[in-house]
Write a protein that holds these residues in place. Structure first.
Motif, short mmCIF file in Angstrom:
data_model
loop_
_atom_site.label_atom_id
_atom_site.label_comp_id
_atom_site.label_asym_id
_atom_site.label_seq_id
_atom_site.Cartn_x
_atom_site.Cartn_y
_atom_site.Cartn_z
N ALA A 41 -59.14 43.98 40.59
CA ALA A 41 -60.76 43.83 39.88
C ALA A 41 -61.10 44.54 38.27
O ALA A 41 -61.04 43.29 37.60
CB ALA A 41 -61.91 44.44 41.28
N ALA A 42 -60.12 45.55 37.91
CA ALA A 42 -61.13 46.34 37.18
C ALA A 42 -59.87 45.55 35.50
O ALA A 42 -60.11 45.93 34.98
CB ALA A 42 -60.05 47.81 37.16
N VAL A 43 -58.38 45.19 36.04
CA VAL A 43 -57.40 44.82 34.84
C VAL A 43 -57.40 43.36 34.71
O VAL A 43 -56.96 42.52 33.89
CB VAL A 43 -56.63 45.64 34.62
CG1 VAL A 43 -56.34 47.23 34.62
CG2 VAL A 43 -54.98 45.70 35.78
N ASP A 44 -57.55 42.97 35.61
CA ASP A 44 -57.22 41.46 36.03
C ASP A 44 -57.63 40.20 35.09
O ASP A 44 -56.60 39.06 34.59
CB ASP A 44 -56.22 40.19 36.97
CG ASP A 44 -55.10 39.47 36.98
OD1 ASP A 44 -54.42 39.95 36.39
OD2 ASP A 44 -55.42 38.85 37.21
N GLY A 45 -58.93 40.49 34.41
CA GLY A 45 -60.03 39.74 34.14
C GLY A 45 -60.83 38.70 34.98
O GLY A 45 -60.28 38.30 36.55
N THR A 46 -60.72 37.77 34.60
CA THR A 46 -62.22 36.86 35.27
C THR A 46 -61.52 35.36 34.58
O THR A 46 -60.61 35.15 33.95
CB THR A 46 -63.39 36.61 35.02
OG1 THR A 46 -63.56 36.53 33.28
CG2 THR A 46 -64.09 37.50 35.73
N ARG A 47 -61.59 34.39 35.87
CA ARG A 47 -61.29 32.95 35.45
C ARG A 47 -62.42 31.80 35.56
O ARG A 47 -62.97 32.49 36.29
CB ARG A 47 -60.30 32.16 36.57
CG ARG A 47 -59.04 33.26 36.13
CD ARG A 47 -57.80 32.57 36.91
NE ARG A 47 -56.68 33.50 36.83
CZ ARG A 47 -56.15 33.24 36.26
NH1 ARG A 47 -55.78 31.81 34.90
NH2 ARG A 47 -54.66 34.03 35.21
N ASP A 48 -62.68 31.14 35.02
CA ASP A 48 -63.83 29.52 35.31
C ASP A 48 -63.53 28.67 35.88
O ASP A 48 -62.94 29.16 37.36
CB ASP A 48 -63.78 29.25 33.66
CG ASP A 48 -62.82 28.10 33.38
OD1 ASP A 48 -61.92 27.57 34.11
OD2 ASP A 48 -62.75 27.61 32.11
N ALA A 49 -65.43 28.35 36.19
CA ALA A 49 -64.46 27.44 37.69
C ALA A 49 -63.25 26.32 37.36
O ALA A 49 -63.06 26.21 38.93
CB ALA A 49 -65.93 26.25 37.35
#
Lengths: 532, 525
Positions: A41-49
């Motif tokens: 959660a801290a380092v992997d980042g996010t993805r859009d829908a």
């Protein structure tokens, strides 16, 4: 192995260390899983829908299954509390390359064409992992259908190298390698068709092994090139790699090409190697896999490794494998040929993406197939399908596929001759350290050259390992050493790799990964700068 | 691509064979009757709900891999041996690549230039008792495709359909494709030879026990290739001069689903080709569809030589090298060739040619053989299977062998007739009980109370009553009109509910109704 104490940060622990602490009850599987999920959660980042990576982060995972991971971990803790005897790696987290079918978890192979597909069955490798009661954290990013050396060909955005977020983590298994280097997981799976385990290991300072062809079942691995594909373990230490190797390997009646008979004890070999002695071992340096085209810092670390091997008691000799110079050319005929056929099944008829062609009232099946494949496959996949279709065409078969198969025989002979002179062969794994994102995207041939040293092993079916040999002087990035052994002698990789690792880490005063930059700092910079 | 359903011109058959020499090529696909599919463990039963006999392998799901069915390989080798083929000491599967929605992987796992069996022949018996040798090019293993159903539209074909449904139950069922070499020298008998070849192959495969060989269910499918070439005046069919003439362009007729259709389709294509050639038109190399109802073929897709399946060795399966000792062992399991066996049994049983042919066509040879082995006389066994049972099977639309009665039961039934326990008509009632699952013949006799009454007292009483109730008829008999006794026999049989031996009844009546001159003795005694 008594007296091992876990680091305060559980994500810095080895799989062997975690396994021991879990067995001793020093830590719970839920705590271990939660620590890794927090790190992700801290380092992997996010993805859009749409699943596409957003922002500048590691992006090693395409899918994180926190809920099932915690449930699996709890089940392990409960079983242990109930006094059950559990497999050695029970409760140890693992990341699974997205090319492996996972029942109930999305499997995309980094492709748009498989977006949303949830397999109804587990690959044998995954079934083995679940039987070992390991905790699956999620699915890792990869070049689309494992075609590439940088993960930039993923339809869901590239994975970034934890050593430098503006550089590639290798490919196709860049997600698995980066997840290890970013301490998101202690273990990961990979597949290696021409170097997809070893090259990412090399450029991320991790360890990866391509076992002998047939040692690990291919059932449930979405095929790239059937005669070359081989799944294998990825980890941060040689022993951890061996522990996972042992879980993954074994005869599978569902795979006709699966090996039968005796298979060596790779864990024992890794432990034997860790004593640091290589007395009686002859190491062959492949003349053709060094020199021109190899980065200076890579060659310097390679020479240093040879000195260490000598120091450990090994005899180092030079061997020649002349046909290796045409291995890349043969590979790029065999691989696209098989891939063009293997990827034909993605036709919108039964699963995955379905695109109706525009401007047609009642499209035919062929038109739907065409529109779906046009939209669902990326450029590199299309390039190889076209190459392979051409190479297999009537009138060209003998000149292309036929000739390539002859080269394959020559390479096998070269290996046989070389293994007559040496127990293992060594070379740099990759000619360069991690290159900047986008650097080779416009030049497929330059990208293909990344695998020049790893491809011969796939063509001959022999096992290979990449492990860290230090950092290149000019850019401070990891350099990998490749060890190759005869088919079926996978234990030799661990014996020699274990010895080299023991001596080098002693010399460095710790793992090369201790020097990975602090990612939270890098990510903070990214958030502030937001330049890329 | 256009589809023409118009009837094409044809030439009279006699004119065809006067001017042209036909060359046949027959491709037969046989579904093996293995319990599971060729490359996975799915069941192969016919008629299941669509898409219920499928798994990741036969659905071609990503990641799935094939594993060869060992029984499939065994059947392929036995078929090859029975066709007098050489068996490959080493061979492989290959991928035949083409896109079609009923092909789960968009390639068919087949064999290309390395078939399991090659270079054989099959001697085919013709109706006049002569033999024609058909040479076999190869027999190779492959997997069946799924089955497409095109819904809507007039033709039931994909063109014009509203939508299509695909059933993958059939995908992956083991197939053996048996390909002949060009069949030359057939001359005017080409249609008959084509039918006789498929019939001979069917009998052989049935004897081998490797397939259900039901053409109507598609477990035996025939594609008939035909070409014509100019006939060399005076040259015999199959002569060197005739063979020297290059082959004409061929058509490939599909969907030929009965023996009769094979003959008719070949004959039709000969007349169609000939009409085109005679009119100076070219034969289009194409696939043709046979229409059972109208007896013609129509154009399917054009099949150009440029069609490229991009064959290459299947990397997911390991090469096969059958152990020669195993092949020899399999050779030992081959059945007696059906024609030879038929001749032997016919001689043993003393049947006429026509009687034997009826048995063969009804698929009853094995049943009669087993019935004879269980103790029945050959003639009686034949009578049951090609008479009463064939009639019932036909009425119920099932295969004779699928009738719920065993040869042993038929033999037991006949035994009861032979012993005088049952009359023929009673025996048929007992058979009905056996077919209805009421048990063994003896049990049905017991439960239905069907045996012949041999109690002379009861019979005598019935005879006396019949005479008493029909005094006019009795008088006629007494006065010498012996034929009138039939009516009295009928009356007695009716009283006995059929459970009497009619011959015995007749004898008793005749005795009691002897002419008057001799009755005196009886009455005075």
């Amino acid at each position: 192995m008594t007296g091992t104490t876990l680091p305060a940060d559980l994500t810095r622990a080895t799989a062997a260390g975690l396994a021991q602490a879990l067995a001793a009850g020093d830590v719970s599987a839920v705590e271990v899983a939660q620590a890794h999920l927090d790190r992700i959660a801290a380092v992997d980042g996010t993805r859009d829908a749409d699943g596409v990576a957003t922002g500048r982060a590691v992006h090693a995972f395409l899918h994180v299954c926190a809920e099932s991971a915690l449930a699996d971990a709890k089940a392990v803790d409960d079983a242990r509390a109930a006094g059950q005897t559990l497999p050695a790696l029970a409760g140890v987290p693992i990341a699974v390359k997205d090319v492996m079918a996972t029942r109930g978890l999305p499997t995309t192979c980094g492709s748009r064409i498989l977006q949303g597909w949830v397999p109804p069955y587990d690959a044998t490798v995954v079934a083995n992992i679940r039987a070992a009661r390991m905790v699956v954290l999620g699915k890792t990013n990869m070049d689309e259908f494992a075609m590439g050396s940088s993960t930039e060909h993923s339809a869901y955005g590239p994975t970034r190298n934890p050593w430098d977020l503006d550089r590639i983590p290798g490919g196709s298994g860049g997600g698995s390698a980066a997840s290890l280097a970013a301490f998101e997981t202690p273990l990961a799976t990979g597949t290696d068709t021409g170097g997809s385990i070893r090259q990412p290991a090399s450029v991320t300072g991790t360890v990866g092994v391509k076992p002998t062809y047939g040692a690990v079942s291919r059932y449930g691995l979405v095929a790239l090139a059937s005669s070359l594909d081989q799944a294998g373990p990825c980890a941060r230490t040689v022993l951890d790699t061996a522990l996972l190797h042992q879980v993954m390997a074994g005869h599978d009646p569902m795979d006709s090409t699966s090996l039968t008979g005796e298979y060596p004890d790779v864990v024992a070999a890794a432990r034997a190697g860790a004593t640091g002695s290589l007395d009686g071992v002859t190491v062959g340096v492949v003349r053709e896999l060094s020199g021109d085209g190899y980065q200076a810092g890579v060659l310097r670390r390679f020479e240093e490794s040879l000195a260490v091997l000598t120091e450990a008691g090994a005899k180092v000799v030079e061997v020649s494998c002349p046909s290796f110079t045409v291995a890349l050319a043969a590979y790029y005929l065999i691989l696209p040929s098989e891939a063009s056929s293997n990827l034909a099944k993605f036709d919108a008829m039964r699963y995955g993406l379905r695109v109706e062609p525009g401007g047609v009232a009642v499209p035919t099946a062929e038109q739907v197939m065409g529109a779906t494949r046009a939209a669902g496959f990326g450029d590199e996949v299309k390039r190889r399908i076209i190459l392979g279709t051409y190479a297999l065409s009537s009138g060209y078969y003998d000149a292309y596929y036929g000739s390539a198969q002859k080269v394959r025989t020559l390479i096998q002979r070269d290996f046989a001759a070389a293994f007559g002179q040496a127990d293992v062969l060594v070379s740099p794994t990759s000619p360069t350290t991690a290159f900047p994102l986008g650097d080779k995207l416009e030049n497929p041939l330059a990208m293909y050259l990344q695998d020049v040293a790893t491809i011969p092993a796939n063509l001959a079916g022999v096992p290979g390992m990449s492990l860290p040999s230090g950092l290149a002087d000019e850019d401070g990035l990891p350099v990998g050493l490749q060890i190759l052994a005869p088919a079926g002698a996978d234990d030799r990789l661990y014996r020699v790799g274990g010895a080299l690792e023991a001596i080098l880490t002693a010399r460095w005063g710790g793992s090369v990964l201790d020097r990975v930059p602090d990612l939270s700092a890098a990510l903070a910079t990214a958030a502030n700068g937001a330049t890329r | 691509m256009t589809v023409t359903d118009t009837t094409e011109a044809v030439l009279a058959y006699d004119d065809v064979v006067a001017a042209y020499d036909p060359v046949l090529g027959l491709e037969v696909h046989v579904e093996l009757n293995t319990a599971t599919k060729m490359f996975c463990g799915c069941p192969t039963g016919f008629g299941a709900e669509p898409n219920t006999q499928v798994c990741p392998v036969c659905l071609g799901l990503p990641g799935a891999l094939p594993v060869l069915n060992a029984r499939g390989l065994e059947s392929a080798i036995r078929i090859g041996l029975a066709l007098n083929c050489e068996i490959a000491s080493w061979c492989r599967f290959a991928r035949k690549n083409y896109f079609y929605p009923d092909m789960p992987k968009n390639f068919q796992t087949s064999q290309y230039d390395e078939p399991i069996a090659f270079n054989g022949f099959l001697d085919v018996e013709l109706d006049d008792g002569s033999t024609f040798r058909v040479e076999i090019e190869r027999a190779h293993m492959e997997e069946d495709t799924g089955k497409s159903t095109h819904v809507g539209g007039a033709t039931g074909r994909i063109h014009g359909a509203d939508y299509s449904l695909v059933d993958y139950n059939r995908a992956g069922i083991p197939l053996i494709e048996i390909v002949t070499k060009p069949v030359e020298g057939a001359g005017e008998r080409a249609p008959e030879i084509a039918r006789a070849y498929v019939a001979a192959l069917r009998d052989l495969l049935r004897a081998l026990g490797v397939s259900d060989v039901r053409m109507e269910q598609g477990s035996l499918r025939c594609d008939a290739n035909l070409s014509l070439r100019a006939k060399v005046p005076g040259a015999a069919p199959g002569s060197a001069e005739q063979r020297a003439v290059p082959l004409g362009t061929r058509s490939e007729t599909k969907n030929v689903n009965s023996l009769r259709s094979v003959e008719r389709a070949v004959r039709y294509e000969m007349t169609r080709h000939a009409a085109r050639l005679a009119a100076g038109l070219k034969i289009v190399q194409e696939t043709r569809h046979w229409h059972e109802d109208t007896g013609i073929t129509t154009s399917g897709r054009e099949k150009s030589d440029a069609e490229d399946y991009r064959y290459f060795p299947e990397p997911d399966l390991v090469p096969m090298s059958p152990d020669p000792a195993w092949v020899d062992e399999l050779r030992g399991t081959l059945p007696e060739p059906p024609p030879q066996r038929r001749r032997r049994l016919q001689a043993e049983w003393g049947f006429a040619d026509l009687e034997m042919r009826d048995l063969v066509n009804a698929g009853a040879v094995e049943l009669v053989e087993a019935t004879v082995a269980a103790g029945a006389a050959p003639a009686a066994a034949r009578k049951w299977w090609s008479g009463e049972l064939a009639r019932r099977a036909n009425a119920d639309g099932v295969e004779l062998a699928a009738m719920p009665v065993t040869p042993a039961q038929i033999a037991a039934l006949q035994g009861l007739v032979d012993a005088g326990t049952l009359t023929d008509s009673l025996a048929r009632q007992v058979l009905e009980g056996v077919l209805a699952g009421e048990g063994e013949p003896a049990e049905v006799v017991e439960s239905r109370g069907l045996q012949v009454v041999s109690d002379d007292g009861a019979l005598g009483a019935a005879v006396d009553r019949a005479i008493a109730e029909n005094p006019d008829v009795a008088d006629k008999v007494r006065s010498g009109k012996v034929a009138a006794v039939g009516a009295l026999v009928g009356a007695v049989m009716k009283q006995m509910r059929g459970q009497a031996d009619a011959a015995k009844v007749k004898a008793l009546l005749t005795e009691r109704l002897a002419p008057a001159d001799s009755t005196t003795d009886v009455s005075t005694s």
